[in-house]
Design a protein around this motif. Structure first.
Motif, PDB file in Angstrom:
ATOM      1  N   ASN A  99     -43.681 -12.316 -97.184  1.00 55.95           N
ATOM      2  CA  ASN A  99     -43.893 -11.745 -98.510  1.00 55.95           C
ATOM      3  C   ASN A  99     -42.958 -12.416 -99.524  1.00 55.95           C
ATOM      4  O   ASN A  99     -42.096 -13.216 -99.171  1.00 55.95           O
ATOM      5  N   ASP A 130     -39.083 -12.291 -98.765  1.00 56.29           N
ATOM      6  CA  ASP A 130     -38.616 -13.088 -97.634  1.00 56.29           C
ATOM      7  C   ASP A 130     -38.744 -14.586 -97.897  1.00 56.29           C
ATOM      8  O   ASP A 130     -37.877 -15.365 -97.524  1.00 56.29           O
ATOM      9  N   HIS A 159     -28.535  -4.609 -96.791  1.00 61.97           N
ATOM     10  CA  HIS A 159     -29.509  -5.505 -96.168  1.00 61.97           C
ATOM     11  C   HIS A 159     -29.197  -5.761 -94.694  1.00 61.97           C
ATOM     12  O   HIS A 159     -28.074  -6.077 -94.320  1.00 61.97           O
ATOM     13  N   ASP A 193     -33.014  -3.266 -98.338  1.00 60.20           N
ATOM     14  CA  ASP A 193     -33.995  -4.229 -97.821  1.00 60.20           C
ATOM     15  C   ASP A 193     -33.710  -4.582 -96.361  1.00 60.20           C
ATOM     16  O   ASP A 193     -32.565  -4.806 -95.979  1.00 60.20           O
ATOM     17  N   HIS A 194     -34.773  -4.641 -95.573  1.00 62.14           N
ATOM     18  CA  HIS A 194     -34.686  -5.124 -94.185  1.00 62.14           C
ATOM     19  C   HIS A 194     -33.750  -4.336 -93.298  1.00 62.14           C
ATOM     20  O   HIS A 194     -33.068  -4.919 -92.441  1.00 62.14           O
ATOM     21  N   SER A 241     -37.410  -1.915 -99.732  1.00 59.82           N
ATOM     22  CA  SER A 241     -38.377  -2.929 -99.286  1.00 59.82           C
ATOM     23  C   SER A 241     -38.089  -3.412 -97.871  1.00 59.82           C
ATOM     24  O   SER A 241     -36.936  -3.452 -97.444  1.00 59.82           O
ATOM     25  N   ASN A 242     -39.142  -3.786 -97.160  1.00 59.81           N
ATOM     26  CA  ASN A 242     -39.026  -4.436 -95.847  1.00 59.81           C
ATOM     27  C   ASN A 242     -38.241  -3.634 -94.814  1.00 59.81           C
ATOM     28  O   ASN A 242     -37.674  -4.215 -93.894  1.00 59.81           O
ATOM     29  N   ASN A 243     -38.156  -2.328 -94.981  1.00 60.28           N
ATOM     30  CA  ASN A 243     -37.411  -1.541 -93.999  1.00 60.28           C
ATOM     31  C   ASN A 243     -38.351  -1.020 -92.920  1.00 60.28           C
ATOM     32  O   ASN A 243     -39.554  -0.888 -93.130  1.00 60.28           O
ATOM     33  N   TRP A 244     -37.780  -0.753 -91.790  1.00 61.34           N
ATOM     34  CA  TRP A 244     -38.535  -0.139 -90.692  1.00 61.34           C
ATOM     35  C   TRP A 244     -37.985   1.269 -90.469  1.00 61.34           C
ATOM     36  O   TRP A 244     -36.819   1.430 -90.109  1.00 61.34           O
ATOM     37  N   PHE A 282     -43.552  -3.067 -98.876  1.00 61.04           N
ATOM     38  CA  PHE A 282     -43.418  -3.878 -97.644  1.00 61.04           C
ATOM     39  C   PHE A 282     -42.637  -3.170 -96.544  1.00 61.04           C
ATOM     40  O   PHE A 282     -41.990  -3.822 -95.731  1.00 61.04           O
ATOM     41  N   ASN A 283     -42.627  -1.848 -96.521  1.00 56.04           N
ATOM     42  CA  ASN A 283     -41.917  -1.130 -95.455  1.00 56.04           C
ATOM     43  C   ASN A 283     -42.864  -0.840 -94.294  1.00 56.04           C
ATOM     44  O   ASN A 283     -44.082  -0.868 -94.459  1.00 56.04           O
ATOM     45  N   HIS A 284     -42.301  -0.548 -93.155  1.00 59.80           N
ATOM     46  CA  HIS A 284     -43.101  -0.167 -91.992  1.00 59.80           C
ATOM     47  C   HIS A 284     -42.684   1.240 -91.554  1.00 59.80           C
ATOM     48  O   HIS A 284     -41.499   1.494 -91.367  1.00 59.80           O
TER      49      HIS A 284
END
Ligand code: NAG
Ligand code: NAG
Length: 261
Positions: A30, A33, A149, A193-194, A217-220, A248-250
């Protein structure tokens, strides 16, 4: 038999192609990243990350510049009242101005009390496995310009009112903490993030009391009943201005509610 073998072989070949071809993996990234991971030298150009944020947090340009202090966590010990140089708590509270925190080794930091983050702090766990667990966990209280992060934050437990080291080396009294992985209280311009967040006593992320300009963003997020809360009380009129980007998270497995609420 032969057909199965050849199908497996084709699949294996396909997977190898995916792994070795940087252009195809870049295409799958994305916009965030691609911005830093696309640079093979990201380990030596870590501050580039600050300009990769999107959404309401804006670009994290206040976290970088010539006046930045680079701080490496070498000690997993946590003494929340008089943090020693080398510990994470020292980096997030004792250093004035811009600090960019990285970690020397894989480590699990078990917090004795909630960890407060000062304004202009970036915590960068890229390339290393950093687990944060214990009391708290992370608290941004009346602070701004913060990057969180690449951390794994989990099994955070409730904490009764306590006294901890706070921003600018000031000891402060804290109220009760419910046991969230990350809690923002009257915080502004925060980029999360992440991170991998799971199995905390209360929730994984709370954004409350006039907090705004936040990007998540981008976190799980996984294994949690109550996942994410954006504002927690209709009576808090300051929350009318709350702006949070969630992208963009999961979520999951085993997330039940508030994704987000
Ligand atoms: C918050 O984000 C909005 C929209 O991007 C922007 O206009 C505003 O200046 C930001 N406010 C703060 C306090 O950073
Ligand atoms: C950190 O842990 C990961 C697996 O959890 C491992 O692959 C890696 O080699 C470790 N790195 C260091 C520097 O020990």
């Amino acid at each position: 038999m032969a057909a199965t073998f050849s199908r497996c072989f084709t699949l294996a070949l396909f997977m190898v192609t995916l792994m070795v071809s940087p252009s195809s993996s870049l295409a799958n990234m994305n916009v965030i990243d691609k911005c830093w991971r696309g640079n093979p030298l990201w380990r030596s150009e870590r501050q580039q990350l600050a300009k990769c944020s999107v959404g309401f947090a804006g670009k994290m340009i206040n976290n970088i510049g010539k006046d930045i202090e680079k701080y490496k966590v070498t000690d997993l010990f946590d003494d929340p009242l008089s943090p020693k140089s080398g510990t994470l708590c020292y980096g997030t509270t004792m250093i004035k101005g811009k600090v960019w925190i990285t970690f020397k080794n894989n480590m699990t930091i078990t917090l004795q009390r909630p960890l407060l983050l000062s304004s202009f702090t970036a915590i960068d766990g890229r390339g290393i496995d950093v687990h944060i667990t214990g009391a708290g966990c992370l608290l941004v209280y009346q602070a701004a310009d913060i990057i969180i992060h690449g951390l794994r934050i989990h099994h955070c437990k409730a904490q009764p009112p306590s006294i901890v080291m706070g921003p600018n080396a000031k000891v402060i009294p804290l109220g009760r903490m419910d046991g969230d992985a990350i809690r923002l209280v009257t915080a502004r311009k925060v980029w999360i993030d992440h991170n991998t967040l799971y199995e905390c006593q209360d929730g994984l992320l709370d954004v409350t009391r006039g907090s705004t300009n936040v990007t998540v963003s981008n976190n799980w997020f996984r294994n949690q009943d109550k996942v994410m809360l954006l504002g927690h009380d209709d009576g808090h009129l300051r929350d009318k201005n709350m702006m949070v980007t969630v992208i963009f998270n999961h979520f999951g497995p085993n997330c039940n509610q508030r994704m987000p609420r």
